[in-house]
Design an enzyme around this catalytic site. Structure first.
Site, mmCIF file in Angstrom:
data_model
loop_
_atom_site.group_PDB
_atom_site.id
_atom_site.type_symbol
_atom_site.label_atom_id
_atom_site.label_comp_id
_atom_site.label_asym_id
_atom_site.label_seq_id
_atom_site.Cartn_x
_atom_site.Cartn_y
_atom_site.Cartn_z
ATOM 1 N N TRP A 289 0.819 -1.220 0.000
ATOM 2 C CA TRP A 289 0.000 0.000 0.000
ATOM 3 C C TRP A 289 0.855 1.273 0.000
ATOM 4 C CZ3 TRP A 289 -0.541 -4.157 3.298
ATOM 5 C CH2 TRP A 289 -1.649 -4.977 3.086
ATOM 6 N N ASP A 290 2.176 1.153 -0.026
ATOM 7 C CA ASP A 290 3.072 2.301 0.125
ATOM 8 C C ASP A 290 2.845 2.975 1.475
ATOM 9 O OD1 ASP A 290 5.053 4.116 -0.443
ATOM 10 O OD2 ASP A 290 3.836 5.380 -1.734
#
Length: 656
Positions: A289-290
């Protein structure tokens, strides 16, 4: 009193004992000076549009010392803003750095083994966009010729780069016990075999290499990064340096890096003299998801309710606050492993659980639905935002990326970003700026990626070596509004001991983002941080062109100081000749589409005989919501304004 580190002190508290400016007199602040670096006049506009002026000045050696986006180091007289010295490393301007030209700050160090009047006894260290580590005499700006080769070291990256700007240094190094430690910022989502996030340490006197640390446990996996792009913290007494590590590459598909990917997405404590691992705590397992750690760890002494403890406070993009014992890394209060959504893309092996703090509430909301999509004409057909919501996958926090398109909320620039949190040790309160927006993340099968033409405002990553490329965009309405209801930026005050949010205050208006300049009190996503003082004030910039002061006890907005362009940087405060000043860099934010500038401004209390300043105004509205009544005006009036509103926050703000 000194502000001698990027975060105010080596532990990143962003707290000052200064008390001259108070809630009672903050309305008498006037502009002390404005200094222009000269970049706007000397650099072409197309180059300036690739910059971010995010530096926080240091107050050391009777000077304000900071760096420009092009790594020029400048020292100013703290009372007048007159330049005392300048050093230009002459970095290339054709490298197109992945994270734009940016320098968040410099690092100050005193060599206590050197004679009192020796050259370079006090030093300024800076990492550069073209991957150098530079040492300067803090009094004169002259290179420290005994450090490296004529005052600089060119880092050996150890791998071929796709282009010169793929790898850079954007945050100030950390220093302690005669060792200087430097991280890196690396381009996202380009390839599986991306450069490693190795952390490097050097002798602060000679520049001789001391140690390296690879955050990511390889164990045969295919991945890169887990770099440390955010500022680090140092506990010199313990001899520890604390690293907030990033996510492994590529960000949004991890099929070739099975497992939790230790020590990515972690707070890591190392022996600063040797690089030996002491402990690590992971905040996200197998990140797709960063949701890397963008904020500096805050070191403080905390009343836990069961006695005082030395802790590390780590805020996250998700809005979580992890509080860890400084010696062991174990959570001070329980952290639960909770089941999260599954069903990742083909070849993906997600973690079935993720860590959730149980004592300190999340600083921002973590779920979103069609009810949160703004609708200008209630009762009619659903809005474009509602249609986007309906088409995307949305199962709450940690919903995995998909070819269908996944709503990621908080977005990759959300929660607490690089500006980090501030902690008042006298009142034991944590303060943080937060951003609220939604990202639409879409995996693009490899067969379609070669000819994919991303729409305007979409970030596109090839993720070569993976079966999917990615497209990412902030979800927007056709009118240019964010697809989630405001507020879009909030300051939050938290009683950590009680585990309770004390207050929230909306920060920012649409004044400098809307062509008509209408200051709708909806806030703006905040990536920058703040400063808190013993005088009872919290100062912050925002995406509009104001420096603001809030009452630290109530969250009431008390004062605004007009800036030439938005101050998307951390403010700081200092005492000079008996007067307290507050300073901030005002350069705008190119990725957010604001106007661009090159100023450092300072404010102080008006002296006897000085009249009111045209550049400041007292705010007489509760709750930090300037012109809050405007939000209650009939929707028909608002619609007339919104037609011209072009919110420019269309680029990714994940690693800004």
């Amino acid at each position: 009193m000194a502000w001698d580190s990027w975060g105010g002190d080596a532990g990143g508290s962003r707290f000052s004992l200064l008390r001259e400016i108070t809630p009672d007199n903050v309305g008498h602040l006037v502009r002390a000076f404005e200094f222009h670096t000269g970049d706007l006049a000397a650099r072409p506009p197309e180059l300036m549009r690739r910059t971010k002026f995010q530096a926080t000045p240091l107050f050391v050696e009777d000077s304000l010392i900071f760096c420009t986006p092009f790594n020029e180091v400048i020292a100013l007289d703290p009372g007048t803003g007159v330049q005392k010295w300048r050093f230009d490393p002459k970095i290339g301007t054709n490298q197109r750095p992945a994270n734009r030209y940016v320098c968040r700050g410099v690092t100050y160090w005193i060599d206590d083994e050197a004679p009192a009047n020796a050259a370079c006894r006090s030093r300024i260290f800076m990492g550069t966009n073209d991957v150098r580590l530079i040492a300067l005499d803090a009094k004169t700006g002259a290179p420290c010729t005994g450090f490296g080769e004529n005052g600089q070291i060119k880092l050996d990256i150890g791998t071929a780069l796709e282009w010169p700007g793929e790898f850079q240094i954007t945050s100030p190094p950390a220093v302690g016990r005669g060792v200087i430690v430097v991280g890196s910022a690396i381009g996202d989502n380009r390839r599986v075999d991306a450069p490693s996030g190795v952390v490097r340490a050097f002798d602060a006197r000679t520049g001789q290499a001391r140690w390296t640390f690879e955050p990511l446990k390889r164990d045969g996996i295919e991945a890169g990064h887990a770099n440390v792009w955010a500022p680090m913290s140092v506990d010199a007494a313990r001899g520890l340096v604390f690293l907030p590590t990033s996510s492994p590459s590529p960000d949004f598909w991890g099929g070739k890096r099975p497992g939790n990917n230790e020590h990515a997405n972690s707070v890591v404590a190392l022996r600063i003299e040797t690089g030996e691992l002491v402990w690590a705590f992971q905040t996200v397992h197998h990140d797709v998801w960063d949701y890397d750690l963008p904020a500096q760890p805050t070191l403080t002494r905390l009343d836990t309710g069961e006695g005082q403890r030395d802790v590390v406070i780590q805020p996250t993009k998700q809005g979580f606050v992890f509080v860890l014992d400084r010696d062991t890394g174990k959570p001070v209060w329980p952290v639960e492993e909770r089941t999260v959504p599954q069903g990742g893309a083909e070849g993906e092996r997600l973690s079935p659980t993720q860590p959730f703090p149980t004592h300190v509430p999340a600083l921002t909301s973590q779920t979103i639905s069609t009810d949160d999509a703004p609708s200008l004409l209630p009762g009619l057909r659903r809005s474009a935002c509602e249609e986007q919501f309906a088409e995307a996958r949305n199962e709450g926090l940690f919903t995995p990326p998909s070819t269908q398109g996944t709503m990621e909320f908080p977005f990759t620039g959300g929660g607490v970003n690089w500006g980090s949190a501030a902690f008042d040790p006298l009142n034991q309160i944590l303060y943080a700026n937060t951003g609220r927006a939604v990202h639409l993340i879409k995996l693009i099968p490899r067969a379609e990626a070669a000819g994919f033409n991303p729409p305007p405002g979409h970030d596109f990553g090839q993720q070569r070596g993976a079966p999917f490329a990615i497209s990412r965009a902030v979800m927007m309405s056709p009118l240019g509004l964010l697809c989630n209801k405001p507020p879009w930026g909030e300051m939050v005050a938290v009683d950590l001991k009680a585990g309770k949010i004390i207050w929230r205050a909306t920060v920012g208006t649409t004044e400098d983002l809307a062509p008509l300049g209408v200051p709708l009190p909806w806030g703006a996503p905040l990536v920058n941080g703040l400063a808190v003082t013993a005088g009872g004030l919290v100062f912050t910039g925002a995406m509009d062109a104001y420096l603001r002061a809030f009452d630290a006890r109530s969250g009431r907005e008390l004062w605004q100081g007009r800036l030439p362009v938005p101050g998307v940087a951390n403010p700081m405060t200092y005492l000079w000749k008996g007067e307290q000043y507050v300073a901030i860099g005002a350069g705008g934010h190119s990725e957010a589409g604001t106007s661009i500038g090159d100023s450092v401004l300072a404010f102080r209390l008006a002296r006897p005989g000085e009249g009111p300043s045209l550049w400041s105004r007292t705010i007489d509205r509760p709750g930090g919501r300037f012109f809050a009544e405007a939000s209650l005006v009939a929707f028909a009036i608002v619609v007339l304004v919104i037609g011209s509103l072009r919110w420019r926050h269309r680029r990714r703000v994940g690693r800004t």
